[in-house]
Design an enzyme around this catalytic site. Structure first.
Site: not given
Ligand SMILES: Cc1ncc(C[n+]2csc(CCOP(=O)(O)OP(=O)(O)O)c2C)c(N)n1
Ligand SMILES: Cc1ncc(C[n+]2csc(CCOP(=O)(O)OP(=O)(O)O)c2C)c(N)n1
Ligand SMILES: [Mg+2]
Ligand SMILES: [Mg+2]
Lengths: 330, 345, 345, 330
Positions: C79, C148
């Site tokens: 971000e 959230h």
């Molecule tokens: C700081 C932040 N930005 C955005 C999000 C929204 N978000 C939730 S899960 C996710 C994807 C995360 O991907 P990854 O780290 O590969 O983990 P996975 O869900 O694949 O296990 C995002 C962008 C968040 N929770 N926190």
């Protein structure tokens, strides 16, 4: 990609780098003198010892390239062409300053020479530099962007997010770490886990280059190569330019945390007189020529300081201007 | 002291100079005393340990030498990592005092502070808790410009689960910091940088001194106008009260000391008495902490006040660099006094 | 439409169903129309481009296909990098619309938003400006728990240099987003996630529609009580007004739409008329945006109100997961109606 | 430092890993079934396909080691010993849940088994894990801490700050990246510049290991080696465990952004039946033995779901509790 040797500076370039080094050097000496004299009170982060880095870098840049720099960045800005009079007026908090006195030494800005952001928050040049790089990409120009920062800044989150984004988007951004081996009072080793900061480039699959930032030719080669890469649309480069700050973190810092011999060795190897002697020795300039350059610089600084001190302070109405485009009601 | 001992014997006996001390000394002593009493205390932050000078202003000077480099650690420039480390250690029995050098740099650690430190007790249903103190300094007056002196207490006061404290005297600095450290929940502890070394009346308290969180101090009693403030401006309010007294207006000065949870009882009792309330802080006035106090006073004492609740605060702009602008930015004793007189009229 | 065309010819003519649309549609159309008109517009954020599904909720669906992957870019989860890139591009003539997926994630970008986007115009003495829009969504109601769905608008309203906007209808969503994009300064644009797809009366506006920033909407006229709200709860306030009307209380409902700078004139005019004001938001009540409004109303209309200014807001806790707790956390139409009736009594 | 081979799992360990895999697998199947049935409404991040990683990891951990995990972390927690009944009660938002229903699926906590933090904010396990590691260091124990996170999370600032601090302080923390190749709808390549995430370790001068997270023995070896290093006080390790999530980002995700053949190939290589067949083939267990284990697990889950659904919801008074140690006035 051409090797660094392809970017060897010629004599004219070296002389131009020296002109900038001399300007930076003289201006820092003057700033500390003016503070000591009480003529201007300011929080001042001397860059004494680091002059060669921006002098050589800027010789590889164009006026329309962008720069984002930090509180310890007056050297970066002067090298990029920040006019002395409005610089000094800003340092003195005058209405004639580049930022009307509102920004001060940590927030100097001069878009005409591409000096877009000066920040006092560690690490924060880098995310913004990416946006300027994105704009250059969209514009279809071959402009490049330089984000400078310190060794300590390489440990903050913004560094990581920025290098990753720049690499994924192949942005024309040069991440220039001026590694003066201290972050405030903290040594490199106490704060930074990498053997060298340049190693971090691998985590972004981009070139990482460590260079002696106090060596004008080496610094120029590294900068010019990164600039060429960026202009060619090949993406970002991380440069770690090794250097040392002679005057501690901030004006008045007694710097007891710096090992005495370390400091003595660095100061004995002062890059400014060394470069000057080298130019003469290599027959690139005579002592007289350099002295003339230096005298001209002193005169310019004299005039700028005088301009600043003769200028008025801003009206308090200025608090209502530039918050938004439209002036705020009283 | 040196004054009396060096006075020539023949001179008329010098009135002993009343003792003074500083907020910096109060904070340092609080840390020293607390660390000596509880070996679960930790400290971390940039340049905080003695090899790095014992803190950029010296609040933690000597702490690492006395209590060891494992308990008192300088950190990389990485505020998320600082607060995260404090949270983690606090979850399992330690009590870390983390320093975010300047309040503006809380902006890079807000996730750790707001989404984690303040919420973990609640979100875990009380299984875990985060007894940390986050010390941070701020305040205008030394020409640091737009990114180094904001007062952001309103953000944290708006965040359930974290307490917000801001002393204005050396004794309160001591007593509040001790209480913050002993508190079982996260506390944001705001220190005013420009007045760290200002000599202030009184001596350093001894190790038993505590100032309870959530309890305001009536620092001056009065009957005409109540001024509510905290941090540096509580001192300006006291000075303004003297100026107003010279004009015949009797001012009660309340130093909130804790901004969240704030001491409604003390404020409302004073407001009931005087019928006129002025709230003063250095933070931007709009949507500042003063708004909550004004809203509550207005609601609770509807129909009982003699004048509208007034607020003074920072201008609606970034903090400017140039001295005349910086001086005009926030209320000072003269502007506070003028507001008091206007209210009393 | 299908309803009328498929109705058997013999049946009595069906009353045409009044048209409805959604906030999601309003936002999407605003982006499409704005991008079509100005090729300096950019968009960036996580999963925002079409290869990544056109946004996690679909607001930007189709945008990258139509305007190209260089102007509409998905980003890494970073971000600070997102807002930094928006700022940088905006300094040299672009108008980026950056998305921070959920408002709680602004916590990792506060430095970029507060210390940079909001301040660069001022600190540069007007040499640079940051005409960006930061879209972010939030709001409770779908069991996402403590990290959230916070409403953090008060933080940004307290930050000089950035405007704060939060629509509650599809038409306002359209008109405010268009105005935010055209505004020469940074705007934080808050979208309520749970009501994105709620059918709401009216049709999508055409491309000329604008809602000026800083101008509230009187969504329902009334004479007894003024309710001031914004975002989802403005809708609840409208519903509550109907409940109160059934009890004989005439309610004026003001949707602020822009929280900073807010429309004092409209609020004060209504308050002057009704003499009773209730402010309602989903954000935590303590030190919330409502406090500023209450403070100003109390100050400006001192002695002219019939009752104390009341506020309803989120509980003083993290947002809980469990449905009954989540439902109890923030005001709903029933609680708003009860507060209206209590005020009117 | 011993080589990974020194950490080869024996038959008993492999069987124990399978027991956990079976539990994780069954629980995920059940969770999606319960949601579809409408018995419990929740935002659910299925970990189907990733079971082997935490099962093998936790076999190398002790009960008193700490874990910080994420929204997609129920597999991590179950493997570490989170009791099924209070897990399900929490998922159902009941007063009997581990967090009294206040935390929900994204904030599950169970300190008795070292499950200290579950976060919904990407990257935020890591800074907190360091603090737990610091505590272990201060305590003089050889406890280790695991912070799990996704591939996408490796691009956020908290990752960088945490790995650097852990390396400088030599903390006993294992940074376990579960690289399922997607971050929400974004591919690895669209978000991540590194050739592989393990490469980033060099920037912190710590070991970086990439391993097939779906291979129980390989995953166990990598985990056990990192654990041994941490216990020995030698500092952190970054593990990149390759895997795939079968059910998209969140329950209900139609996952159109995943190339069909990529998904088909991954699902054809489902690690759970593969591991099961392997155990039988290698003579470590019979089909009957494994079926008995699986049946036992189903019965436990039945009981836990029943317990959850029979439990009361919390009283609204709970809004005033656990904000601070002291209850807030009504
Ligand atoms: C700081 C932040 N930005 C955005 C999000 C929204 N978000 C939730 S899960 C996710 C994807 C995360 O991907 P990854 O780290 O590969 O983990 P996975 O869900 O694949 O296990 C995002 C962008 C968040 N929770 N926190
Ligand atoms: C986010 C943040 N944290 C802390 C500071 C305080 N601070 C100012 S300069 C500095 C040291 C920076 O060191 P380095 O990056 O090496 O740059 P140098 O000053 O040596 O040029 C620190 C910690 C800051 N400005 N911003
Ligand atoms: Mg440095
Ligand atoms: Mg992933």
């Amino acid at each position: 990609m051409a090797t660094p040797d392809a970017f060897e500076p010629d004599s004219a370039t070296l002389l131009e780098i020296y002109r900038r080094v001399a300007l930076l050097h003289a201006n820092d000496e003057r700033a500390r003198k003016v503070i000591r004299s009480g003529q201007i009170a300011m929080v001042y982060y001397s860059y004494r010892g680091q002059e060669v880095i921006p002098a050589a870098l800027s010789a590889a840049l164009r006026d329309d390239d962008y720069l984002c720099t930090i509180y310890r960045g007056i050297h970066d800005m002067l090298a990029k062409g920040f006019p002395l009079d409005i610089l000094w007026a800003e340092l003195a908090g005058r209405a004639t300053g580049s930022c009307k006195g509102k920004g001060g030494p940590m927030h100097l800005t001069y878009p005409e020479k591409g000096i877009m952001v000066t920040t006092g928050v560690v690490g924060s040049t880098m995310p913004i530099a990416n946006g300027l790089g994105w704009a250059a990409q969209l514009d279809g120009t071959d402009r490049v962007v330089v984000a400078t920062f310190g060794d300590g800044a390489s440990n903050i989150g913004a560094f990581h997010e920025s290098l990753n984004l720049a690499a994924v988007w192949k942005l024309p951004v040069i991440f220039l770490c001026q590694n003066n081996q201290f972050a405030e009072h903290t040594t490199y080793e106490a704060g930074t886990s990498a053997k060298q900061i340049a190693d971090r480039a691998q985590g972004y699959n981009i070139p990482g280059v460590r260079v002696d930032g106090n060596d004008p030719a080496a610094m120029y080669r590294a900068a010019a190569q990164a600039v060429a890469r960026a202009r060619a649309g090949e993406g970002p480069t991380l440069i770690e330019a090794m250097t040392f700050r002679f005057m501690g973190h901030v004006f008045g810092d007694p710097d007891a945390y710096i090992p005495k011999d370390m400091k003595a060795a660095a100061m004995a190897d002062d890059p400014v007189p060394k470069f000057r002697a080298r130019l003469i020795q290599d027959g690139i300039a005579t002592d007289d020529q350099l002295s003339a350059i230096e005298a001209g610089i002193e005169a310019q600084i004299d005039a700028a300081v005088a301009f600043a001190l003769a200028s008025p302070f801003p009206e308090t109405d200025e608090l209502r201007r530039d918050v938004f485009a439209e002036e705020i009601a009283a | 002291m040196s004054e009396t001992s060096t006075a020539p014997a023949a001179a008329k006996p010098a009135t002993p100079k009343p003792p003074t001390t500083t907020i910096l000394a109060g904070l340092s002593k609080a840390l020293m005393d607390a660390f000596a009493e509880d070996d679960k205390l930790l400290a971390l932050g940039e340049d905080l340990a003695d090899p790095e000078g014992g803190g950029i202003v010296g609040v933690t000077n000597g702490l690492s030498t006395r209590f060891g480099g494992q308990r008192v650690r300088s950190t990389p420039i990485a505020e998320q990592a600082i607060i995260g480390a404090a949270i983690g250690a606090s979850l399992v029995g330690y009590k870390p005092v983390a320093e975010i050098m300047l309040m503006n740099f809380t902006t890079v650690a807000m996730d750790m502070i707001v989404n984690h430190a303040a919420k973990l007790r609640f979100m875990s249903g009380g299984q875990t808790s985060v007894p940390i103190v986050i010390r941070t300094m701020t305040g205008l007056g030394y020409g640091s410009g737009g990114q180094h002196c904001d007062y952001l207490e309103a953000w944290f006061a708006h965040t359930p689960g974290i307490k917000v404290v801001a002393p204005s005297t050396p004794q309160d600095a001591y007593g509040l910091l001790r209480s913050a450290i002993e508190d079982p929940d996260p506390v944001l502890f705001i220190e005013n940088l420009p007045t760290y070394r200002t000599p202030m009346p009184g001596e350093l308290p001894d190790a038993g001194h505590r100032v309870p969180l959530g309890k305001a101090a009536v620092q001056r009693e009065g009957t005409d106008v109540t001024v509510v403030s905290y941090s540096r401006l509580a001192g300006e309010a006291r000075a303004a009260a003297e100026l107003a007294a010279a004009e015949g207006v009797s001012v009660e000065v309340i130093d909130l000391r804790t901004i969240s949870p704030w001491d409604r009882e003390t404020v409302l009792a004073s407001a009931r008495k005087t019928g006129r309330v002025l709230i003063v802080h250095e933070a931007v006035k709009a949507f500042g902490a003063g708004a909550e106090i004004a809203a509550v006073v207005g609601e609770e004492l509807f129909g009982q006040l003699k004048a509208p609740v007034r607020r003074l605060g920072g201008a609606y702009s970034a903090v400017p660099y140039s001295k005349p602008l910086e001086s005009a930015y926030a209320p000072d004793r003269a502007r506070i006094a003028a507001a008091i007189l206007a209210l009393a009229r």
